[in-house]
Write a protein that holds these residues in place. Structure first.
Motif: not given
Length: 447
Positions: A119-124
């Motif tokens: 989730f964090v890695n794909q947030f942007s």
């Protein structure tokens, strides 16, 4: 003059650690998260951090995740992370917003940790056009995701892990079978108590007592029916090793290596508390039933057979511990392969007269290097691979023997076992830290 109480907007939590109504921070459900207020954006940063912390990962990874989300939302974040608490402030154009968040207890969930890192890695790329409500909806799905395994399956996993652990300590088939039953019963009961939110000290003590008594019961049955020797009672220590707090032990060392001293000391204290409760409980049960931590009966295996069985037992042990940490089976299998290589190397080096602490350092270093390679290919979090792979190297036998002898006023013997255990416990996170320094450019720098 009459006064009226304001009407509450949300249901107030009855928990001691009050649950936070995250959706109540949303003010405009039609505005994208990048256009939301400072409070709405900062709340998302904090929620990501506290979910990451609930998965058992260390302070550096929690802060890195919060920073990633904060940068995407055009915020500056400063966070202080502990074992179960986060205090953080987000800054935006001269304004700031602070929160203090806490968890009711410390736990480990590698499956949820994998989802959060994704989730964090794909947030942007995937979330900047969403509204704050939609972002919280996605976090709801991760936070409320059920565990992959039932209490019975977790019990079987611990039974497999501790039976393998017993063999690696020097036990034979009889000790392994008894440890299998004892550890399975103990961890099954611990999972049931965890589902009822029993405090960690009570659940640790009760589950260890159950595991030791289950070992004793089966041992007595085999003694009466098959006439097995009293010497086989030595394996009861293996039945209680499912309580080893591998994640707090290892992340404590890694946090202190990065000067996250608060988190490191809190995690180390938690791990010491669990080990102390477990060893005291095991010692008291042993006193009641007149068990003593004797040496295992030599198996007299050839080098080739011993090497093959160590590889198999190390894989099974690490696989079992991974399942206990809620790892998906594929992740558990990768961790098992890493552990098979690293732990077999460690044991072989000890056989060739290398000091146990030095062998533990090299075993952890190899596990960390292999985990970095697997991480690049699969995306599995390093910590989810390395901790199960090296938790089987934690000297639970040494710790128990230290407590047994100290409790019996044999201070010289107890202190010797304690020092041996401490050297290995220090060497393990140092090995992982060395691997991270060699393979992770972001981790090796201070900025």
């Amino acid at each position: 003059m009459s006064t009226t109480e304001p009407t509450p907007h949300v249901h107030l939590s009855a928990n001691h650690h009050m649950a936070i109504p995250w959706h109540s921070f949303v003010r405009d459900e039609n505005r994208p998260v990048t256009k939301a207020s400072l409070t709405e954006r900062a709340t998302i940063v904090g929620r990501v951090g506290i979910i990451m912390l609930s998965c058992g990962t260390g302070a550096w990874r929690v802060r890195e995740a919060m920073n990633t989300i904060a940068r995407a939302l055009r915020l500056t974040c400063a966070a202080d992370v502990g074992l179960i608490t986060i205090e953080y402030t987000c800054f935006d154009n001269g304004r700031h917003y602070s929160q203090a968040l806490s968890l009711p207890t410390s736990g480990v969930n590698t499956d949820k940790l994998t989802d959060m890192e994704r989730f964090v890695n794909q947030f942007s790329a995937t979330c900047l056009l969403l509204t704050p409500k939609e972002v919280h909806d996605r976090l709801d799905q991760i936070q409320k995701k059920p565990g992959n395994f039932s209490a019975a399956t977790a019990g079987l996993a611990s039974a497999l892990a501790c039976a393998a652990f017993t063999f690696l300590l020097g036990g034979g088939p009889i000790e392994m079978v008894c440890a299998f039953v004892g550890a399975g019963a103990g961890n099954y009961s611990r999972r049931l108590m965890g589902a009822r939110r029993i405090t960690v000290t009570a659940s640790t003590a009760v589950s260890v007592a159950i595991s030791c008594l289950a070992y004793l019961l089966l041992f007595k049955v085999l003694e009466l029916t098959l006439g097995i020797s009293q010497a086989h009672e030595a394996g009861y220590i293996g039945a209680m090793l499912f309580v080893i707090p591998g994640f707090p032990f290892i992340t404590s060392g890694l946090d202190m290596a990065k000067l996250d001293m608060r988190s490191g000391l809190e995690r180390g204290t938690f791990a010491i508390m669990v080990i102390t409760v477990a060893t005291i409980t095991g010692w008291l049960v042993a006193l009641l039933v007149h068990f003593e931590p004797q040496n295992f009966i030599p198996l007299n295996l050839s080098f080739g057979v011993q090497l093959g069985l160590r590889l198999l037992a190390s894989f099974c042990g690490v696989y079992g511990f991974s399942i206990m940490f809620n790892s998906p089976r594929k992740l558990a299998a990768f961790a098992g392969l890493l552990g098979a290589v690293a732990n077999t190397l460690r044991l072989t080096l000890v056989d060739f007269a290398m000091p146990a602490a030095a062998a533990a350092f090299l075993g952890a270093l190899v596990a960390g290097l292999l985990a970095s390679a697997v991480n690049r290919d699969t995306g599995f979090p390093r910590i989810s691979l390395t901790v199960p792979a090296i938790v089987i190297m934690v000297p639970g036998l040494y710790m128990y023997r230290a407590m047994f002898n100290l409790g019996g006023n044999h201070f010289d013997v107890g202190a010797a076992w304690l020092v041996k255990a401490l050297l290995i416990v220090v060497a393990l996170p140092l090995g992982l830290a060395a691997a991270r320094i060699l393979t992770d450019s972001a981790w090796r720098h201070v900025d």
